[in-house]
Design a protein around this motif. Sequence first.
Motif, PDB file in Angstrom:
ATOM      1  N   ALA A   4       0.842  -1.197   0.000  1.00 22.01           N
ATOM      2  CA  ALA A   4       0.000   0.000   0.000  1.00 22.01           C
ATOM      3  C   ALA A   4       0.876   1.245   0.000  1.00 22.01           C
ATOM      4  O   ALA A   4       1.174   1.826   1.023  1.00 22.01           O
ATOM      5  N   GLU A   5       1.334   1.649  -1.202  1.00 21.02           N
ATOM      6  CA  GLU A   5       2.220   2.809  -1.313  1.00 21.02           C
ATOM      7  C   GLU A   5       1.442   3.993  -1.862  1.00 21.02           C
ATOM      8  O   GLU A   5       0.675   3.872  -2.812  1.00 21.02           O
ATOM      9  N   VAL A   6       1.684   5.143  -1.267  1.00 21.62           N
ATOM     10  CA  VAL A   6       1.054   6.371  -1.722  1.00 21.62           C
ATOM     11  C   VAL A   6       2.121   7.281  -2.281  1.00 21.62           C
ATOM     12  O   VAL A   6       3.154   7.494  -1.656  1.00 21.62           O
ATOM     13  N   LYS A   7       1.900   7.808  -3.466  1.00 18.45           N
ATOM     14  CA  LYS A   7       2.822   8.753  -4.075  1.00 18.45           C
ATOM     15  C   LYS A   7       2.181  10.135  -4.096  1.00 18.45           C
ATOM     16  O   LYS A   7       0.963  10.257  -4.133  1.00 18.45           O
ATOM     17  N   SER A   8       3.015  11.150  -4.070  1.00 21.17           N
ATOM     18  CA  SER A   8       2.500  12.512  -4.117  1.00 21.17           C
ATOM     19  C   SER A   8       3.125  13.263  -5.278  1.00 21.17           C
ATOM     20  O   SER A   8       4.301  13.070  -5.598  1.00 21.17           O
ATOM     21  N   TYR A   9       2.329  14.117  -5.909  1.00 17.84           N
ATOM     22  CA  TYR A   9       2.802  14.943  -7.001  1.00 17.84           C
ATOM     23  C   TYR A   9       2.342  16.369  -6.738  1.00 17.84           C
ATOM     24  O   TYR A   9       1.196  16.609  -6.345  1.00 17.84           O
ATOM     25  N   SER A  10       3.245  17.319  -6.926  1.00 18.05           N
ATOM     26  CA  SER A  10       2.913  18.722  -6.706  1.00 18.05           C
ATOM     27  C   SER A  10       2.773  19.430  -8.048  1.00 18.05           C
ATOM     28  O   SER A  10       3.574  19.235  -8.969  1.00 18.05           O
ATOM     29  N   THR A  11       1.734  20.208  -8.170  1.00 20.14           N
ATOM     30  CA  THR A  11       1.505  20.973  -9.388  1.00 20.14           C
ATOM     31  C   THR A  11       1.330  22.430  -9.028  1.00 20.14           C
ATOM     32  O   THR A  11       0.681  22.770  -8.035  1.00 20.14           O
ATOM     33  N   ASP A  12       1.904  23.304  -9.851  1.00 20.78           N
ATOM     34  CA  ASP A  12       1.773  24.739  -9.633  1.00 20.78           C
ATOM     35  C   ASP A  12       0.575  25.261 -10.406  1.00 20.78           C
ATOM     36  O   ASP A  12       0.419  24.995 -11.596  1.00 20.78           O
ATOM     37  N   ASN A  13      -0.252  26.010  -9.727  1.00 17.76           N
ATOM     38  CA  ASN A  13      -1.458  26.539 -10.353  1.00 17.76           C
ATOM     39  C   ASN A  13      -1.746  27.911  -9.773  1.00 17.76           C
ATOM     40  O   ASN A  13      -2.104  28.030  -8.614  1.00 17.76           O
ATOM     41  N   ASN A  14      -1.554  28.955 -10.604  1.00 17.23           N
ATOM     42  CA  ASN A  14      -1.788  30.327 -10.152  1.00 17.23           C
ATOM     43  C   ASN A  14      -0.976  30.652  -8.906  1.00 17.23           C
ATOM     44  O   ASN A  14      -1.495  31.150  -7.901  1.00 17.23           O
ATOM     45  N   ASP A  15       0.333  30.363  -8.987  1.00 14.25           N
ATOM     46  CA  ASP A  15       1.255  30.681  -7.890  1.00 14.25           C
ATOM     47  C   ASP A  15       0.939  29.942  -6.600  1.00 14.25           C
ATOM     48  O   ASP A  15       1.397  30.318  -5.525  1.00 14.25           O
ATOM     49  N   SER A  16       0.148  28.892  -6.656  1.00 14.26           N
ATOM     50  CA  SER A  16      -0.137  28.100  -5.457  1.00 14.26           C
ATOM     51  C   SER A  16       0.204  26.652  -5.750  1.00 14.26           C
ATOM     52  O   SER A  16      -0.005  26.166  -6.860  1.00 14.26           O
ATOM     53  N   THR A  17       0.733  25.994  -4.783  1.00 11.15           N
ATOM     54  CA  THR A  17       1.148  24.606  -4.955  1.00 11.15           C
ATOM     55  C   THR A  17       0.108  23.675  -4.375  1.00 11.15           C
ATOM     56  O   THR A  17      -0.277  23.813  -3.213  1.00 11.15           O
ATOM     57  N   LYS A  18      -0.349  22.740  -5.189  1.00  9.42           N
ATOM     58  CA  LYS A  18      -1.343  21.769  -4.743  1.00  9.42           C
ATOM     59  C   LYS A  18      -0.731  20.382  -4.821  1.00  9.42           C
ATOM     60  O   LYS A  18      -0.147  20.012  -5.844  1.00  9.42           O
ATOM     61  N   THR A  19      -0.858  19.630  -3.761  1.00  7.25           N
ATOM     62  CA  THR A  19      -0.303  18.277  -3.715  1.00  7.25           C
ATOM     63  C   THR A  19      -1.431  17.255  -3.806  1.00  7.25           C
ATOM     64  O   THR A  19      -2.384  17.318  -3.046  1.00  7.25           O
ATOM     65  N   SER A  20      -1.298  16.344  -4.779  1.00  5.05           N
ATOM     66  CA  SER A  20      -2.271  15.268  -4.927  1.00  5.05           C
ATOM     67  C   SER A  20      -1.609  13.949  -4.540  1.00  5.05           C
ATOM     68  O   SER A  20      -0.422  13.744  -4.791  1.00  5.05           O
ATOM     69  N   PHE A  21      -2.392  13.058  -3.965  1.00  2.00           N
ATOM     70  CA  PHE A  21      -1.869  11.770  -3.522  1.00  2.00           C
ATOM     71  C   PHE A  21      -2.487  10.659  -4.364  1.00  2.00           C
ATOM     72  O   PHE A  21      -3.705  10.635  -4.589  1.00  2.00           O
ATOM     73  N   TYR A  22      -1.619   9.758  -4.831  1.00  2.00           N
ATOM     74  CA  TYR A  22      -2.047   8.679  -5.704  1.00  2.00           C
ATOM     75  C   TYR A  22      -1.735   7.331  -5.055  1.00  2.00           C
ATOM     76  O   TYR A  22      -0.740   7.177  -4.365  1.00  2.00           O
ATOM     77  N   TYR A  23      -2.596   6.366  -5.341  1.00  2.00           N
ATOM     78  CA  TYR A  23      -2.389   5.012  -4.842  1.00  2.00           C
ATOM     79  C   TYR A  23      -2.429   4.048  -6.020  1.00  2.00           C
ATOM     80  O   TYR A  23      -3.327   4.119  -6.875  1.00  2.00           O
ATOM     81  N   LYS A  24      -1.433   3.141  -6.080  1.00  2.00           N
ATOM     82  CA  LYS A  24      -1.389   2.162  -7.163  1.00  2.00           C
ATOM     83  C   LYS A  24      -2.128   0.896  -6.733  1.00  2.00           C
ATOM     84  O   LYS A  24      -1.800   0.291  -5.714  1.00  2.00           O
ATOM     85  N   VAL A  25      -3.111   0.517  -7.498  1.00  2.00           N
ATOM     86  CA  VAL A  25      -3.963  -0.629  -7.182  1.00  2.00           C
ATOM     87  C   VAL A  25      -3.155  -1.920  -7.253  1.00  2.00           C
ATOM     88  O   VAL A  25      -2.377  -2.133  -8.194  1.00  2.00           O
ATOM     89  N   VAL A  26      -3.329  -2.775  -6.245  1.00  2.00           N
ATOM     90  CA  VAL A  26      -2.667  -4.079  -6.223  1.00  2.00           C
ATOM     91  C   VAL A  26      -3.734  -5.167  -6.226  1.00  2.00           C
ATOM     92  O   VAL A  26      -4.934  -4.900  -6.086  1.00  2.00           O
ATOM     93  N   LYS A  27      -3.285  -6.397  -6.357  1.00  2.00           N
ATOM     94  CA  LYS A  27      -4.198  -7.536  -6.422  1.00  2.00           C
ATOM     95  C   LYS A  27      -5.047  -7.629  -5.150  1.00  2.00           C
ATOM     96  O   LYS A  27      -4.533  -7.527  -4.039  1.00  2.00           O
ATOM     97  N   GLY A  28      -6.341  -7.808  -5.333  1.00  2.00           N
ATOM     98  CA  GLY A  28      -7.249  -7.933  -4.194  1.00  2.00           C
ATOM     99  C   GLY A  28      -7.920  -6.640  -3.794  1.00  2.00           C
ATOM    100  O   GLY A  28      -8.843  -6.636  -2.965  1.00  2.00           O
ATOM    101  N   ASP A  29      -7.471  -5.512  -4.358  1.00  2.00           N
ATOM    102  CA  ASP A  29      -8.065  -4.219  -4.013  1.00  2.00           C
ATOM    103  C   ASP A  29      -9.448  -4.049  -4.634  1.00  2.00           C
ATOM    104  O   ASP A  29      -9.720  -4.537  -5.739  1.00  2.00           O
ATOM    105  N   THR A  30     -10.305  -3.369  -3.939  1.00  2.00           N
ATOM    106  CA  THR A  30     -11.587  -2.903  -4.456  1.00  2.00           C
ATOM    107  C   THR A  30     -11.722  -1.429  -4.060  1.00  2.00           C
ATOM    108  O   THR A  30     -11.009  -0.941  -3.175  1.00  2.00           O
ATOM    109  N   LEU A  31     -12.630  -0.742  -4.698  1.00  2.00           N
ATOM    110  CA  LEU A  31     -12.843   0.662  -4.329  1.00  2.00           C
ATOM    111  C   LEU A  31     -13.252   0.769  -2.866  1.00  2.00           C
ATOM    112  O   LEU A  31     -12.848   1.705  -2.166  1.00  2.00           O
ATOM    113  N   TYR A  32     -14.044  -0.191  -2.418  1.00  2.00           N
ATOM    114  CA  TYR A  32     -14.501  -0.157  -1.028  1.00  2.00           C
ATOM    115  C   TYR A  32     -13.333  -0.343  -0.062  1.00  2.00           C
ATOM    116  O   TYR A  32     -13.205   0.387   0.927  1.00  2.00           O
ATOM    117  N   SER A  33     -12.454  -1.316  -0.341  1.00  2.00           N
ATOM    118  CA  SER A  33     -11.323  -1.570   0.563  1.00  2.00           C
ATOM    119  C   SER A  33     -10.340  -0.397   0.557  1.00  2.00           C
ATOM    120  O   SER A  33      -9.779  -0.024   1.593  1.00  2.00           O
TER     121      SER A  33
END
Length: 275
Positions: free
Chosen positions: A214-243
């Motif tokens: 269960a690894e979470v990655k973060s990416y920062s994007t610049d938008n109108n002089d403000s930095t927004k960080t989004s977090f992504y998760y890579k789906v692995v075997k056995g995952d469901t949206l609910y889990s």
Amino acid sequence: MKLRVVIFSMLMLFLASCGSKKQVVTQPTQKPIIVTAPKKENTVEVPEVKPNKTPKKTKASITATTQEYIEKFAPIAVREMHKYKIPASITLAQGILESGSGRSPLAIRSNNHFGIKCHKGWKGKSVTHDDDEIGECFRKYKHPETSYEDHSQFLVSRKRYSRLFRLTPTDYKGWAYGLKRAGYATDKKYPVKLIALIKKYNLDKYDRSTNDTAEVKSYSTDNNDSTKTSFYYKVVKGDTLYSIARKFNTTVTQLKNLNKLGNNAISIGQELILK
């Protein structure tokens, strides 16, 4: 005539002699004694109030709370490990110990999970809290995740912790004793407590985490002089949206909206936006 007078006189003498022998006894008048029953006072019976007993925390309840804490913050600790080479086990153990698994007053009031004080140069919000001294200044965060990020920055930006980054991310014992030597905590048993938590909850498994966990990655994007960080998760075997939603304290609907999913279908290796 004379005979009548004589009889009458004799009769009067007889009556007078009887009257002088008779004694008249009078009873003294007594006031009646009135006995009254005691008046009943208007009293209200107050029921006995028993003090509320705070239920004692059992070992089972403490363990359950800590497990929930680990499930919630392990992905963030793993993310920080991949970014800064700080063992995820150390980050989690410090979070558990310093915040009481997220239940300490400092964690609840200010989302400070690592007991980091203001220190010189801190420009963020703060809160006073009694620690080694009364009314010390501690950092205050908007979200617990920010506390985890600042914990990494705190260790990376201070020279006294630089030796720790020469250790491998799996050397949690070296990190535990190194933090104490560098002055992170005044408790002499601090390293022992961290190591005990890591062993009890098998936290070192997160130090060996790869893309298959269960690894979470973060990416920062610049938008109108403000930095927004989004977090992504890579789906692995056995995952469901609910889990995934349960693991990261969100909802299926929110995940679908963020990722523009028309249904609940996901595939292994797919990266999902968490926030």
